[in-house]
Design an enzyme around this catalytic site. Structure first.
Site, PDB file in Angstrom:
ATOM      1  N   THR A  46     103.731  32.492  22.200  1.00  0.00           N
ATOM      2  CA  THR A  46     102.342  32.963  22.165  1.00  0.00           C
ATOM      3  C   THR A  46     102.248  34.450  22.401  1.00  0.00           C
ATOM      4  O   THR A  46     101.387  35.132  21.853  1.00  0.00           O
ATOM      5  CB  THR A  46     101.519  32.210  23.225  1.00  0.00           C
ATOM      6  OG1 THR A  46     101.447  30.860  22.830  1.00  0.00           O
ATOM      7  CG2 THR A  46     100.124  32.772  23.379  1.00  0.00           C
ATOM      8  N   TYR A  60      96.204  28.654  17.704  1.00  0.00           N
ATOM      9  CA  TYR A  60      96.618  29.906  17.050  1.00  0.00           C
ATOM     10  C   TYR A  60      98.034  29.708  16.523  1.00  0.00           C
ATOM     11  O   TYR A  60      98.639  28.645  16.710  1.00  0.00           O
ATOM     12  CB  TYR A  60      96.600  31.071  18.059  1.00  0.00           C
ATOM     13  CG  TYR A  60      97.330  30.716  19.326  1.00  0.00           C
ATOM     14  CD1 TYR A  60      96.628  30.216  20.435  1.00  0.00           C
ATOM     15  CD2 TYR A  60      98.720  30.787  19.422  1.00  0.00           C
ATOM     16  CE1 TYR A  60      97.290  29.825  21.583  1.00  0.00           C
ATOM     17  CE2 TYR A  60      99.394  30.386  20.558  1.00  0.00           C
ATOM     18  CZ  TYR A  60      98.676  29.915  21.628  1.00  0.00           C
ATOM     19  OH  TYR A  60      99.334  29.500  22.758  1.00  0.00           O
ATOM     20  N   SER A  93     108.481  28.023  21.306  1.00  0.00           N
ATOM     21  CA  SER A  93     109.591  27.600  22.167  1.00  0.00           C
ATOM     22  C   SER A  93     109.753  26.093  22.317  1.00  0.00           C
ATOM     23  O   SER A  93     110.777  25.633  22.834  1.00  0.00           O
ATOM     24  CB  SER A  93     109.459  28.238  23.548  1.00  0.00           C
ATOM     25  OG  SER A  93     108.481  27.571  24.329  1.00  0.00           O
ATOM     26  N   THR A 126     105.824  29.783  26.205  1.00  0.00           N
ATOM     27  CA  THR A 126     105.677  29.260  27.576  1.00  0.00           C
ATOM     28  C   THR A 126     106.100  27.799  27.687  1.00  0.00           C
ATOM     29  O   THR A 126     106.395  27.328  28.781  1.00  0.00           O
ATOM     30  CB  THR A 126     104.216  29.369  28.027  1.00  0.00           C
ATOM     31  OG1 THR A 126     103.397  28.608  27.136  1.00  0.00           O
ATOM     32  CG2 THR A 126     103.775  30.818  28.068  1.00  0.00           C
ATOM     33  N   ASP A 127     106.146  27.054  26.573  1.00  0.00           N
ATOM     34  CA  ASP A 127     106.424  25.611  26.667  1.00  0.00           C
ATOM     35  C   ASP A 127     107.778  25.325  27.301  1.00  0.00           C
ATOM     36  O   ASP A 127     107.891  24.418  28.121  1.00  0.00           O
ATOM     37  CB  ASP A 127     106.373  24.950  25.272  1.00  0.00           C
ATOM     38  CG  ASP A 127     104.959  24.837  24.757  1.00  0.00           C
ATOM     39  OD1 ASP A 127     104.767  24.236  23.683  1.00  0.00           O
ATOM     40  OD2 ASP A 127     104.055  25.350  25.431  1.00  0.00           O
ATOM     41  N   LYS A 199     105.637  25.229  34.262  1.00  0.00           N
ATOM     42  CA  LYS A 199     104.329  25.386  33.615  1.00  0.00           C
ATOM     43  C   LYS A 199     103.497  24.190  34.039  1.00  0.00           C
ATOM     44  O   LYS A 199     103.832  23.050  33.736  1.00  0.00           O
ATOM     45  CB  LYS A 199     104.503  25.427  32.097  1.00  0.00           C
ATOM     46  CG  LYS A 199     103.198  25.622  31.327  1.00  0.00           C
ATOM     47  CD  LYS A 199     103.445  25.754  29.829  1.00  0.00           C
ATOM     48  CE  LYS A 199     102.150  25.943  29.055  1.00  0.00           C
ATOM     49  NZ  LYS A 199     102.373  26.067  27.582  1.00  0.00           N
ATOM     50  N   GLU A 320     116.242   4.703  46.486  1.00  0.00           N
ATOM     51  CA  GLU A 320     115.700   3.628  45.636  1.00  0.00           C
ATOM     52  C   GLU A 320     116.772   2.874  44.847  1.00  0.00           C
ATOM     53  O   GLU A 320     116.487   1.952  44.099  1.00  0.00           O
ATOM     54  CB  GLU A 320     114.682   4.234  44.659  1.00  0.00           C
ATOM     55  CG  GLU A 320     113.387   4.661  45.310  1.00  0.00           C
ATOM     56  CD  GLU A 320     112.613   3.467  45.866  1.00  0.00           C
ATOM     57  OE1 GLU A 320     111.875   3.642  46.850  1.00  0.00           O
ATOM     58  OE2 GLU A 320     112.779   2.341  45.326  1.00  0.00           O
TER      59      GLU A 320
END
Ligand code: DAS
Length: 363
Positions: A46, A60, A93, A126-127, A199, A320
């Site tokens: 971006t 975009y 990304s 940013t992903d 993120k 667990e």
């Protein structure tokens, strides 16, 4: 005669003035702090995106603006560093691959080995920014600053965050205080460590957070301020080396949820996955229907790492599940997507589960 004398006198005075001014400039230049050399490696995202209008903040096109244009759009960069740019690739990304990571890591290490390069900034979508940052945190062979930066709004949007994020990232990479702290992420005037940042929002400018373990500091008034450092090994102290690697072991993630089955797990194992990250519910819990599939995969040689979909907290070994008995590894506090990265690199060194568990407690 008098006029000639006067002209000669004026010429002499002017000459002395010019010499004096040049000397002052030379002294000022000598006193001015030498700017660090920072290379900007652009990968897309971006921060290099453009939208149909100034109010387009979603929907975009990412990865359309080149690195030279990004640099030209922030002339203030030249006041904080000598910058040059390289377009390593130009992608959104979410499409980042292991091959991209190996290419990027090798370029970073080649540049940082040069004494003419003082720091590196990587512009990135940013992903998967947090993943690339963590990968580099484990394979960069230098203590020089490496700073990843992105934007939540395209360059064409009102209040685009890319230019100020890029300015902050460059001044951070140029600052000696950023050395030796591992790979850093500079977003929204904050400094985050690669290991623990994520993120946390799909679209708002404050998306990047280090929720419980804490970000490392701030950037304010053109200066970085550090308040903490990571306690985990990274960069020059890490044991992983990608310089001779052309691929990475396949590691996949299965997501835990109510009514989960083993279709995805079985498919990943059948496709040859060397490791599986089980992103379980809660403290990495394993559904009764799924446990036999994990045990069979382990018996077939696939490494199993128990992680959690929850996002915070320590994944307790033998909590667990009886990891000692089942020969599973636990992810400590790493998210599933970062546990995948560490396991991929760890499997280039060993498939001994005791050694693998040590690495999850070291990095
Ligand atoms: N698609 C996103 C990416 O490239 C855009 C962004 O937020 O950077 O990661």
């Amino acid at each position: 005669m008098l006029q000639q004398k006067t002209a000669q006198f004026m010429a002499a005075v002017l000459g002395m003035f010019i010499i004096a001014t040049a000397q002052v400039h030379a002294q000022d230049a000598a006193k001015a702090p030498k700017l660090a050399n920072v290379t900007i490696l652009a990968t897309g995202g971006t921060i290099a995106g453009s939208g149909a209008s100034s109010t387009t903040t979603v929907g975009y096109t990412a990865a359309t603006v080149g690195v030279q244009q990004l640099i030209k759009a922030v002339p203030e960069l030249s006041k904080v560093a000598n910058v040059n740019g390289e377009q390593v690739f130009q992608i959104a990304s979410e499409s980042m691959t292991n091959d991209h990571w190996l290419t990027l890591a090798k370029r970073v290490n080649t540049l940082l080995a040069q004494n003419t390069v003082d720091g590196i900034v990587i512009t990135h979508g940013t992903d998967t920014l947090e993943e690339t940052a963590y990968f580099l945190n484990l394979v960069v062979k230098s203590r020089k600053p490496v700073v990843l930066v992105g934007a939540m709004r395209p360059s064409t949007a009102l209040s685009a965050d890319g230019p100020i994020n890029l300015y902050n990232a460059v001044l951070l990479a140029a600052d000696p205080s950023a050395a030796g702290k591992g790979v850093l992420v500079a977003m929204g005037d904050q400094i985050h460590g690669a290991r623990d940042v994520s993120k946390t929002n799909t679209s708002t400018p404050d998306a990047f957070k280090t929720t419980e373990l804490g970000m490392l500091g701030y950037i304010q008034g053109g200066k970085p301020f550090f308040y903490r450092v990571s306690t985990r090994k990274h960069t020059a102290d890490a044991e992983f080396d990608v310089s001779n690697l052309t691929s990475l072991p396949q590691v996949d993630i299965v997501y835990g949820y109510a009514n989960m089955n083993t279709v995805a797990l079985d498919a990943f194992v059948a496709a040859g996955a060397k490791g599986i990250i089980h992103a379980g519910t809660g403290d990495g819990s394993v559904a009764a229907k799924v446990k036999p599939g994990l045990i069979a995969a382990r018996k077939g040689g696939t490494i199993i790492v128990r992680a959690s979909r929850v996002g915070q907290g320590i994944l307790a070994r033998n909590g667990e599940a009886n990891d000692d008995e089942l020969d599973f590894v636990v992810s400590d506090t790493l998210s599933p997507q970062k546990a995948r990265i560490l396991l991929m690199l760890a499997l280039t060194k060993t498939n001994n589960t005791k050694e693998l568990q040590r690495m999850f407690y070291n990095y």
